[in-house]
Design an enzyme around this catalytic site. Structure first.
Site, PDB file in Angstrom:
ATOM      1  N   ASN A  31     -57.433 -24.132  30.322  1.00 59.74           N
ATOM      2  CA  ASN A  31     -58.762 -23.887  30.885  1.00 59.74           C
ATOM      3  C   ASN A  31     -59.427 -22.828  30.001  1.00 59.74           C
ATOM      4  O   ASN A  31     -59.073 -21.656  30.076  1.00 59.74           O
ATOM      5  CB  ASN A  31     -58.618 -23.391  32.332  1.00 59.74           C
ATOM      6  CG  ASN A  31     -59.948 -22.943  32.923  1.00 59.74           C
ATOM      7  OD1 ASN A  31     -61.010 -23.144  32.329  1.00 59.74           O
ATOM      8  ND2 ASN A  31     -59.893 -22.323  34.097  1.00 59.74           N
ATOM      9  N   TRP A  32     -60.344 -23.289  29.172  1.00 60.41           N
ATOM     10  CA  TRP A  32     -60.959 -22.359  28.210  1.00 60.41           C
ATOM     11  C   TRP A  32     -61.999 -21.436  28.854  1.00 60.41           C
ATOM     12  O   TRP A  32     -62.516 -20.542  28.210  1.00 60.41           O
ATOM     13  CB  TRP A  32     -61.589 -23.153  27.049  1.00 60.41           C
ATOM     14  CG  TRP A  32     -60.584 -23.539  26.001  1.00 60.41           C
ATOM     15  CD1 TRP A  32     -59.227 -23.370  26.069  1.00 60.41           C
ATOM     16  CD2 TRP A  32     -60.853 -24.132  24.724  1.00 60.41           C
ATOM     17  NE1 TRP A  32     -58.641 -23.829  24.922  1.00 60.41           N
ATOM     18  CE2 TRP A  32     -59.611 -24.299  24.073  1.00 60.41           C
ATOM     19  CE3 TRP A  32     -62.014 -24.551  24.074  1.00 60.41           C
ATOM     20  CZ2 TRP A  32     -59.511 -24.852  22.798  1.00 60.41           C
ATOM     21  CZ3 TRP A  32     -61.912 -25.104  22.808  1.00 60.41           C
ATOM     22  CH2 TRP A  32     -60.672 -25.254  22.172  1.00 60.41           C
ATOM     23  N   LYS A  33     -62.312 -21.690  30.132  1.00 62.34           N
ATOM     24  CA  LYS A  33     -63.312 -20.857  30.831  1.00 62.34           C
ATOM     25  C   LYS A  33     -64.579 -20.764  29.958  1.00 62.34           C
ATOM     26  O   LYS A  33     -64.913 -21.735  29.294  1.00 62.34           O
ATOM     27  CB  LYS A  33     -62.709 -19.491  31.195  1.00 62.34           C
ATOM     28  CG  LYS A  33     -61.385 -19.660  31.967  1.00 62.34           C
ATOM     29  CD  LYS A  33     -60.880 -18.404  32.603  1.00 62.34           C
ATOM     30  CE  LYS A  33     -59.598 -18.701  33.369  1.00 62.34           C
ATOM     31  NZ  LYS A  33     -59.075 -17.550  34.092  1.00 62.34           N
ATOM     32  N   HIS A  70     -61.813 -23.490  41.420  1.00 61.40           N
ATOM     33  CA  HIS A  70     -61.192 -22.327  40.762  1.00 61.40           C
ATOM     34  C   HIS A  70     -61.699 -21.050  41.440  1.00 61.40           C
ATOM     35  O   HIS A  70     -62.860 -20.978  41.837  1.00 61.40           O
ATOM     36  CB  HIS A  70     -61.547 -22.324  39.270  1.00 61.40           C
ATOM     37  CG  HIS A  70     -60.714 -21.369  38.479  1.00 61.40           C
ATOM     38  ND1 HIS A  70     -60.916 -20.007  38.523  1.00 61.40           N
ATOM     39  CD2 HIS A  70     -59.656 -21.568  37.647  1.00 61.40           C
ATOM     40  CE1 HIS A  70     -60.014 -19.416  37.741  1.00 61.40           C
ATOM     41  NE2 HIS A  70     -59.239 -20.341  37.195  1.00 61.40           N
ATOM     42  N   GLU A 102     -62.604 -18.362  40.248  1.00 57.02           N
ATOM     43  CA  GLU A 102     -63.763 -17.762  39.568  1.00 57.02           C
ATOM     44  C   GLU A 102     -65.063 -18.444  40.000  1.00 57.02           C
ATOM     45  O   GLU A 102     -66.141 -17.850  39.895  1.00 57.02           O
ATOM     46  CB  GLU A 102     -63.558 -17.818  38.044  1.00 57.02           C
ATOM     47  CG  GLU A 102     -62.529 -16.773  37.621  1.00 57.02           C
ATOM     48  CD  GLU A 102     -61.769 -17.097  36.346  1.00 57.02           C
ATOM     49  OE1 GLU A 102     -62.203 -17.977  35.582  1.00 57.02           O
ATOM     50  OE2 GLU A 102     -60.719 -16.463  36.124  1.00 57.02           O
ATOM     51  N   GLU A 112     -52.966 -20.929  41.950  1.00 58.71           N
ATOM     52  CA  GLU A 112     -53.358 -19.808  41.091  1.00 58.71           C
ATOM     53  C   GLU A 112     -53.634 -18.571  41.941  1.00 58.71           C
ATOM     54  O   GLU A 112     -54.786 -18.356  42.370  1.00 58.71           O
ATOM     55  CB  GLU A 112     -54.628 -20.161  40.306  1.00 58.71           C
ATOM     56  CG  GLU A 112     -54.486 -21.350  39.387  1.00 58.71           C
ATOM     57  CD  GLU A 112     -55.428 -21.237  38.187  1.00 58.71           C
ATOM     58  OE1 GLU A 112     -54.950 -21.433  37.071  1.00 58.71           O
ATOM     59  OE2 GLU A 112     -56.618 -20.931  38.377  1.00 58.71           O
ATOM     60  N   GLY A 137     -55.232 -13.454  34.667  1.00 51.47           N
ATOM     61  CA  GLY A 137     -55.762 -12.538  33.658  1.00 51.47           C
ATOM     62  C   GLY A 137     -55.166 -11.143  33.679  1.00 51.47           C
ATOM     63  O   GLY A 137     -55.710 -10.222  33.089  1.00 51.47           O
ATOM     64  N   SER A 170     -51.560 -15.949  34.246  1.00 53.77           N
ATOM     65  CA  SER A 170     -50.815 -15.199  33.228  1.00 53.77           C
ATOM     66  C   SER A 170     -49.604 -15.951  32.671  1.00 53.77           C
ATOM     67  O   SER A 170     -48.589 -15.333  32.343  1.00 53.77           O
ATOM     68  CB  SER A 170     -50.401 -13.816  33.772  1.00 53.77           C
ATOM     69  OG  SER A 170     -51.554 -13.056  34.059  1.00 53.77           O
ATOM     70  N   GLY A 229     -55.085 -20.055  31.172  1.00 49.15           N
ATOM     71  CA  GLY A 229     -56.366 -19.500  30.743  1.00 49.15           C
ATOM     72  C   GLY A 229     -56.252 -18.882  29.359  1.00 49.15           C
ATOM     73  O   GLY A 229     -56.270 -19.571  28.341  1.00 49.15           O
ATOM     74  N   GLY A 230     -56.102 -17.567  29.313  1.00 49.46           N
ATOM     75  CA  GLY A 230     -56.115 -16.814  28.060  1.00 49.46           C
ATOM     76  C   GLY A 230     -55.203 -17.376  26.978  1.00 49.46           C
ATOM     77  O   GLY A 230     -55.597 -17.461  25.805  1.00 49.46           O
TER      78      GLY A 230
HETATM   79  P1  13P Z   1     -54.886 -16.711  32.757  1.00 48.53           P
HETATM   80  O1  13P Z   1     -53.852 -17.666  32.171  1.00 48.53           O
HETATM   81  O2  13P Z   1     -55.777 -16.114  31.720  1.00 48.53           O
HETATM   82  O3  13P Z   1     -54.259 -15.722  33.685  1.00 48.53           O
HETATM   83  O4  13P Z   1     -55.868 -17.619  33.660  1.00 48.53           O
HETATM   84  C1  13P Z   1     -55.315 -18.485  34.588  1.00 48.53           C
HETATM   85  C2  13P Z   1     -56.401 -19.362  35.084  1.00 48.53           C
HETATM   86  O5  13P Z   1     -57.303 -18.926  35.781  1.00 48.53           O
HETATM   87  C3  13P Z   1     -56.366 -20.765  34.666  1.00 48.53           C
HETATM   88  O6  13P Z   1     -57.292 -21.528  35.366  1.00 48.53           O
END
Ligand code: 13P
Length: 257
Positions: free
Chosen positions: A10-12, A93, A95, A168, A174, A214, A235-236
């Site tokens: 997920n590149w956000k 999600h 976010e 999640e 994050g 994470s 994510g990251g």
């Molecule tokens: P991180 O891997 O950066 O913690 O993010 C997880 C996430 O929100 C994937 O959708």
């Protein structure tokens, strides 16, 4: 269970066309690791360019609108992301739930729209640190999922193929520190029970349950060894081919997807 593990990046809100080389590298590496299914959810603007070049990986969107079309300035429909080459969409999600006030009812409406457009969905759930500290995580997740999913009778017959759940926990996203394997085991176990309760023994067991929060190459193998973990939503660590494919490599070791 014979499903391949699924690793979704997920590149956000990261990525311009300069990132296409990274997507290419991820696609090439995915062709060399056929034990694992790899997918990317880039920003809307990169769905079509990545789809056009990808030979192995699936491309998806990070959200979609619940309506088919109309006067919704700035929004993108499920049919539009499908037209751009997306085969799945991430919905609910945290976010979006927190940053855009998305309710369970809205997430459910989006899920119905996405399924009607022929997309697969990755439906996210996750409790806050406060909910967990109050000992209410399990009850919260059950309630959130039931309220965010379309009712079983509105789901396609191949729900096991079309639906993926991502657990999640908000407090692990994050932060660099994932949930403990004990917490992941407990939550994935109860999500599996809920899937079987809602969709029956056969389809309910087919639904994949991803862990997100994470995940990194260094901790992925321990997470994938947890029962009922079918892969990860990353994510990251999905922003470079090296780290995403490090996670995919950990998933290609034997574990129970
Ligand atoms: P991180 O891997 O950066 O913690 O993010 C997880 C996430 O929100 C994937 O959708």
């Amino acid at each position: 269970m014979t499903r391949r593990p699924l690793i979704v990046g997920n590149w956000k809100m990261h990525g311009t066309r300069a990132m296409l080389s990274e997507a290419r590298a991820i696609d090439r590496a995915a062709q060399r690791n056929m034990k694992v299914e790899v997918a990317l959810a880039p920003p809307y603007t990169l769905i079509h360019p990545i789809h056009r070049e990808a030979e192995q990986i699936a491309v998806g969107a990070q959200d979609c609108h619940h309506a088919e079309g109309g006067a919704f300035t700035g929004d993108i429909s499920a049919a539009m992301v499908a037209d751009a080459g997306a085969t799945f969409v991430i919905l609910g999600h945290s976010e979006r739930r927190l940053g855009h006030g998305e309710s369970d009812a809205l997430v459910r409406a989006k899920a119905e729209a996405a399924l009607a457009a022929g997309l697969k969905i990755i439906l996210c759930c996750g409790e806050s640190a406060e909910t967990r500290a109050a000992g209410k995580a399990a009850a919260f997740i059950k309630r959130q999922l039931k309220a965010s999913l379309p009712p079983p009778e509105a789901m396609p017959a191949d729900v096991g193929e079309r639906l993926t759940i991502a657990y999640e926990p908000i407090w692990a996203i994050g932060t660099g520190t994932p949930a403990t394997t004990e917490d992941i085991a407990e939550m994935h176990g109860l999500i599996r029970e809920l899937m079987v309760e809602l969709f029956g023994e056969e389809q309910g067991r087919e639904v994949r349950i991803l862990y997100g929060g994470s995940v990194k190459p260094e901790n992925a193998a321990a997470i994938f060894a947890v029962p009922e973990v079918s892969g990860a939503l990353v994510g990251g660590a999905s922003l470079t081919a090296d780290s995403l494919m490090g996670i995919a490599l950990a998933a290609s070791e034997p574990f129970d997807p």
